[in-house]
Design a protein around this motif. Structure first.
Motif, PDB file in Angstrom:
ATOM      1  N   LEU A 129       2.278 -26.633 -18.462  1.00  0.00           N
ATOM      2  CA  LEU A 129       2.212 -25.851 -17.220  1.00  0.00           C
ATOM      3  C   LEU A 129       3.602 -25.381 -16.797  1.00  0.00           C
ATOM      4  N   ASP A 130       4.607 -26.235 -17.037  1.00  0.00           N
ATOM      5  CA  ASP A 130       5.979 -25.813 -16.710  1.00  0.00           C
ATOM      6  C   ASP A 130       6.380 -24.566 -17.506  1.00  0.00           C
ATOM      7  N   GLU A 131       6.012 -24.563 -18.797  1.00  0.00           N
ATOM      8  CA  GLU A 131       6.330 -23.385 -19.606  1.00  0.00           C
ATOM      9  C   GLU A 131       5.633 -22.132 -19.051  1.00  0.00           C
ATOM     10  N   LEU A 132       4.382 -22.309 -18.626  1.00  0.00           N
ATOM     11  CA  LEU A 132       3.640 -21.164 -18.087  1.00  0.00           C
ATOM     12  C   LEU A 132       4.298 -20.619 -16.821  1.00  0.00           C
ATOM     13  N   THR A 133       4.666 -21.515 -15.888  1.00  0.00           N
ATOM     14  CA  THR A 133       5.278 -21.009 -14.651  1.00  0.00           C
ATOM     15  C   THR A 133       6.657 -20.404 -14.919  1.00  0.00           C
ATOM     16  N   GLN A 134       7.351 -20.952 -15.947  1.00  0.00           N
ATOM     17  CA  GLN A 134       8.622 -20.320 -16.305  1.00  0.00           C
ATOM     18  C   GLN A 134       8.409 -18.871 -16.749  1.00  0.00           C
ATOM     19  N   ARG A 135       7.323 -18.644 -17.508  1.00  0.00           N
ATOM     20  CA  ARG A 135       7.102 -17.291 -18.021  1.00  0.00           C
ATOM     21  C   ARG A 135       6.431 -16.370 -17.004  1.00  0.00           C
ATOM     22  N   PHE A 136       5.494 -16.921 -16.250  1.00  0.00           N
ATOM     23  CA  PHE A 136       4.636 -16.038 -15.451  1.00  0.00           C
ATOM     24  C   PHE A 136       4.726 -16.285 -13.943  1.00  0.00           C
ATOM     25  N   GLU A 151       0.844  -1.186   0.000  1.00  0.00           N
ATOM     26  CA  GLU A 151       0.000   0.000   0.000  1.00  0.00           C
ATOM     27  C   GLU A 151       0.880   1.237   0.000  1.00  0.00           C
ATOM     28  N   GLY A 152       0.318   2.367  -0.362  1.00  0.00           N
ATOM     29  CA  GLY A 152       1.022   3.648  -0.290  1.00  0.00           C
ATOM     30  C   GLY A 152       2.342   3.592  -1.054  1.00  0.00           C
ATOM     31  N   GLU A 153       3.378   4.141  -0.472  1.00  0.00           N
ATOM     32  CA  GLU A 153       4.676   4.234  -1.136  1.00  0.00           C
ATOM     33  C   GLU A 153       5.252   2.858  -1.460  1.00  0.00           C
ATOM     34  N   ALA A 154       4.818   1.847  -0.663  1.00  0.00           N
ATOM     35  CA  ALA A 154       5.372   0.500  -0.849  1.00  0.00           C
ATOM     36  C   ALA A 154       4.672  -0.267  -1.959  1.00  0.00           C
ATOM     37  N   ARG A 155       3.621   0.334  -2.521  1.00  0.00           N
ATOM     38  CA  ARG A 155       2.831  -0.364  -3.525  1.00  0.00           C
ATOM     39  C   ARG A 155       3.688  -0.693  -4.745  1.00  0.00           C
ATOM     40  N   ALA A 156       3.591  -1.938  -5.199  1.00  0.00           N
ATOM     41  CA  ALA A 156       4.339  -2.338  -6.385  1.00  0.00           C
ATOM     42  C   ALA A 156       3.466  -3.257  -7.227  1.00  0.00           C
ATOM     43  N   GLY A 157       3.795  -3.371  -8.479  1.00  0.00           N
ATOM     44  CA  GLY A 157       3.038  -4.242  -9.366  1.00  0.00           C
ATOM     45  C   GLY A 157       2.501  -3.454 -10.544  1.00  0.00           C
ATOM     46  N   THR A 158       1.431  -3.956 -11.157  1.00  0.00           N
ATOM     47  CA  THR A 158       0.929  -3.272 -12.352  1.00  0.00           C
ATOM     48  C   THR A 158      -0.501  -3.700 -12.657  1.00  0.00           C
ATOM     49  N   TRP A 159      -1.078  -3.087 -13.663  1.00  0.00           N
ATOM     50  CA  TRP A 159      -2.339  -3.517 -14.251  1.00  0.00           C
ATOM     51  C   TRP A 159      -2.022  -4.540 -15.339  1.00  0.00           C
ATOM     52  N   VAL A 160      -2.726  -5.662 -15.338  1.00  0.00           N
ATOM     53  CA  VAL A 160      -2.543  -6.653 -16.403  1.00  0.00           C
ATOM     54  C   VAL A 160      -3.738  -6.592 -17.343  1.00  0.00           C
ATOM     55  N   ASN A 205      -2.428 -14.385  -7.288  1.00  0.00           N
ATOM     56  CA  ASN A 205      -3.428 -13.584  -8.012  1.00  0.00           C
ATOM     57  C   ASN A 205      -3.876 -14.316  -9.275  1.00  0.00           C
ATOM     58  N   PRO A 206      -4.763 -15.296  -9.122  1.00  0.00           N
ATOM     59  CA  PRO A 206      -5.157 -16.108 -10.290  1.00  0.00           C
ATOM     60  C   PRO A 206      -5.795 -15.292 -11.411  1.00  0.00           C
ATOM     61  N   TYR A 207      -6.464 -14.171 -11.064  1.00  0.00           N
ATOM     62  CA  TYR A 207      -7.139 -13.377 -12.090  1.00  0.00           C
ATOM     63  C   TYR A 207      -6.125 -12.688 -13.015  1.00  0.00           C
ATOM     64  N   ALA A 208      -5.097 -12.090 -12.400  1.00  0.00           N
ATOM     65  CA  ALA A 208      -4.057 -11.459 -13.215  1.00  0.00           C
ATOM     66  C   ALA A 208      -3.299 -12.527 -14.016  1.00  0.00           C
ATOM     67  N   TYR A 209      -3.090 -13.688 -13.398  1.00  0.00           N
ATOM     68  CA  TYR A 209      -2.388 -14.799 -14.081  1.00  0.00           C
ATOM     69  C   TYR A 209      -3.204 -15.256 -15.287  1.00  0.00           C
ATOM     70  N   PHE A 210      -4.529 -15.365 -15.064  1.00  0.00           N
ATOM     71  CA  PHE A 210      -5.421 -15.730 -16.164  1.00  0.00           C
ATOM     72  C   PHE A 210      -5.271 -14.757 -17.337  1.00  0.00           C
ATOM     73  N   ALA A 211      -5.208 -13.449 -17.010  1.00  0.00           N
ATOM     74  CA  ALA A 211      -5.091 -12.451 -18.075  1.00  0.00           C
ATOM     75  C   ALA A 211      -3.806 -12.668 -18.868  1.00  0.00           C
ATOM     76  N   ARG A 212      -2.724 -12.982 -18.150  1.00  0.00           N
ATOM     77  CA  ARG A 212      -1.450 -13.186 -18.845  1.00  0.00           C
ATOM     78  C   ARG A 212      -1.484 -14.440 -19.724  1.00  0.00           C
ATOM     79  N   VAL A 213      -2.086 -15.502 -19.195  1.00  0.00           N
ATOM     80  CA  VAL A 213      -2.165 -16.745 -19.979  1.00  0.00           C
ATOM     81  C   VAL A 213      -3.057 -16.534 -21.209  1.00  0.00           C
ATOM     82  N   ALA A 214      -4.162 -15.804 -20.991  1.00  0.00           N
ATOM     83  CA  ALA A 214      -5.054 -15.544 -22.124  1.00  0.00           C
ATOM     84  C   ALA A 214      -4.298 -14.832 -23.233  1.00  0.00           C
ATOM     85  N   GLN A 215      -3.490 -13.841 -22.846  1.00  0.00           N
ATOM     86  CA  GLN A 215      -2.715 -13.117 -23.852  1.00  0.00           C
ATOM     87  C   GLN A 215      -1.730 -14.046 -24.562  1.00  0.00           C
TER      88      GLN A 215
END
Lengths: 365, 365, 365
Positions: free
Chosen positions: C9-16, B201-210, C85-95
């Motif tokens: 699945l191994d390829e996916l975890t290597q990438r994401f 959270e706050g200044e420590a927040r990291a990551g992105t929109w996917v 974060n399965p939702y963000a992971y899903f987005a990456r796999v979908a792409q």
């Protein structure tokens, strides 16, 4: 202003008026704020709060009003152009420097453009790549059509018009001299008009919407500027009219048959429904909505996000939008708003109770 | 209607229905209002207030409803077409005259257009200058693609579709027969979907929109009309759907996964967030905002600039926008609005005070 | 995912990232919801309400959080990738699947495009039909310019930028790596700035608006996405700045000199006037209006259709919009709103009357 070109103060006053105080032969090569300008730059004072900066400025020249000139405690080493409106003067000088520095463009039609043989394009016009100019169109002197512009059948473009990339002008529209239209704007699309031709109600409803042909056009006077992705619809029977020197921001919608009075400015995201008449010198704020078939007097100001549903017959400032509050505070007020009639009833009950008591007291007395 | 071409009343009733009263062989060459029409023009009466003009009109022919015909005090010299809906009939006749007068366009692909060899374009289609049609696209009979239109991979365009200049249709979208899309509109851009992948959270927040890939498309049914610079996003997983005869004005935004019911009309500058379902025969006013994931019943009317945040399950008229007031008056009311809870507390105090007094009085009695 | 291509699945975890629980060599060829997925597809659980579907799913693989994994009553026959974060992971796999299936595009400049000899285009870029790239522009590696795009003089496009059809970028603007701009958007049109140069009032008013040259540009950082037909104006003196990973929806207007902080998202139809500063990680709702020259702190959320007229210096949620009510109910409340001061006066009269009575009672006592 990377260019090495300079202009003398005398040349500036010859073009834009004002009086030189100091050396008219002093040459400047660009504009800069008071605190950044050097001896070969011209600065300006348009706001009292920068008066103090004049004492330490290194600017070789300066635009100033007669009133502000009187207030100066230091004048040495600065050459002045005295003008009643230094801000407008600054804008004109800035444009002059841009014109000096602009890459020279060669008039002519880009080989990738398509100009219909039955169109008439001035030899001084610059027709960019992938432009389309259809039959019967007339393109004035020094007109600039950027990449991807589409000019429909019979369109008339006055001298010095500049259409930025991907602008579309539908058939039959007319743009006056020096009109500027920014990228993606659409002039003259069909107004939104459909006659209901339905019978029955609910599940039994049958029929359709019948499109009402839009046979008017858009007529834009001289010196109008239109923002990016703005849309101005053609009239149904008569033209939609934009009078001289109207300035319209981005993403504005102007419906069919409207007339916008001269010198009026319309900020971004505003929407004006059909057949509405806006006076001269009005200021329409951002995201304002104006209903169809209403009239606004000259000098009307509508503040941002407000909604005009009826004619405004007198000049003045009009508003109907709230500023944000913290969400919970807003919700508390909004809940009371939804039940304002209950508050009123409670007031009425109190009034009645008090009146009853007064009557009782009178009876007892 | 500069053209010398004319149509007889019999021809009109053959095409559009209605009954001739008078000479069916009477020929008309254009439309005009009652007070301007001449003997070779057809006029119409769609509004009671123009009834009086019938007495002096010089129109040779006139569209009228049976009810209005009964009210006429003068019928001589006029040939009538009697129809239940003269306004819709007028729109159809106006279109017929426009079609008569329209310049003939030759089918074919303009030499400056790019049509991928793997696209399929009907021979009767008119492909304008600088148009792009990508691989796998199918372009129906008599389709008209104006200058600068971009049709993506695998797009299907039904017969008689007309895309005005600089329209973009993204890959995989489908437009039904007779769909009209005005200049600059964008069909099938990616829906606005991003998965937050942040920690802290706050200044420590990291990551992105996917970015969430948008793999649905836009499916537009027959007879839809879409305004200039309007945007309709493709669905995330399923298609965004616009049902038949929906009419959408300029600068409207429709989010991903929405469904707009048949015959619904949406006025300019409205915005509809994602995954929302609008019923059939709705009327959405200008600049209305509708939240995502809500449902509007059939026959819902939302007035201009209103905001819909929850489903509206019953037909009816809904509103949440204020008309403008003079600025000072508005500010006075708005200040009280922000403190409505204080007014309520003052009412409550009064009620308590009165109740206390009553209790006191009872005690004394 | 019509393609026959699969990923292990191994390829996916290597990438994401994430941890395989089960067979890492298991290959999947696409994504599907739990209730529709088959053995060669991967599904995901991002919402508690679908937990029950895990019991009957036929999915061969599944994305799940450690917490949800603990809740499962059945795990047999499913290979898991465990990720916070399965939702963000899903987005990456979908792409990833989309990239696998995407038609191969050949780098190069389409024969119908116009690239100025003084522009510099990476050999890996894909320049589509009817594109214009003007002198001095620099186009990075793997950039994709779709049909009809216009790139102005001196524009810099970072690696992997994708401009969809008919996008316009004005001269001098800069887009960072991986920036996506959807069709019809306009980057860098002139800000809306005019100096009034009028004298007199009313009928005697004379003069004009003088355009203030806009010599700043637009500077867009990496990973920004910009929606269809959105407009971002160039600065007057300094650049308009969009920081990294900002996501902007369709039909948004951003005025000159604005700065939008990193990771902020702006929903459709919002309008931000000039010289406004929005913090990082803000969320601006649909059709929100923000005045010029204000500052929003980081983490500010403004709900849909609200209007910000002053700076918001603290994070939090802000609102100023009403949801719709049935039209008659709204009008009843609105009428009381317009006369809120009268209600207040009635309350005041009651308070005075009660105080008078108390004074009378005191006198009598």
């Amino acid at each position: 202003m990377a260019s090495g070109m300079t202009i003398s103060l005398d040349e500036l006053t010859q073009r834009f008026g004002g009086d030189v105080m100091g050396k008219g032969a002093h040459r400047v090569g660009g504009l800069a704020p008071l605190d950044k300008a050097g001896p070969d730059q011209i600065s300006f004072l348009a706001n009292q709060k920068y008066l103090v900066q004049v004492e330490s400025t290194r600017a070789g020249a300066m635009l100033i009003s007669p009133a502000d000139l009187d207030k100066l405690t230091r004048r040495d080493g600065i050459n002045f152009i005295v003008t009643p409106n230094p801000y407008a003067y600054f804008a004109r000088v800035a444009q002059a420097f841009i014109d000096l520095a602009a890459p020279k463009v060669t008039p002519g039609v880009h080989p990738s453009a398509y100009v219909d043989p039955a169109a008439k394009v001035a030899a001084s016009a610059v027709i960019g790549p992938h432009v389309t100019v259809e039959a019967g169109a007339v393109v004035g002197e020094r007109v600039k059509l950027d990449a991807g512009v589409s000019v429909g059948r019979g369109v008339k473009l006055g001298d010095d018009v500049h259409l930025y990339p991907n602008v579309t002008v539908y058939h039959g529209c007319k743009l006056g001299a020096r009109v500027i239209v920014h990228a993606g704007a659409v002039i003259g699309a069909d107004g939104f008009g459909f006659a209901p031709d339905f019978v029955g109600e609910g599940e039994a409803r049958a029929g359709t919407w019948v499109k009402i042909p839009q046979v008017g056009a858009v007529d834009i006077a001289d010196d109008v500027e239109i923002g990016a992705n703005t849309t101005i619809d053609r009239g149904a029977m008569v033209d939609t009219v934009i009078e001289e020197s109207v300035k319209i921001d981005n993403l504005v919608q102007i419906g069919h048959n409207c007339r916008i009075g001269a010198y009026t400015v319309i900020a971004g995201c505003a929407g004006i429904a059909g057949s509405t008449n806006i006076g001269k010198h009005c200021m329409i704020g951002g995201a304002v909505g104006i209903a169809g078939h209403v009239t606004l007097a000259d000098y009307v100001i509508v503040t941002a996000q407000s909604g005009v549903s009826k004619s405004l017959t007198k000049p003045g400032i009009y508003t109907s939008a709230f500023p944000t509050m913290p969400h919970a505070d807003w919700n508390r007020s909004a809940a009371l708003y939804r039940n304002l009639d209950k508050l009123r009833e409670r007031i009425k009950s109190l009034e009645t109770a008090l009146a009853d008591r007064d009557a009782d007291a009178d009876d007892k007395a």
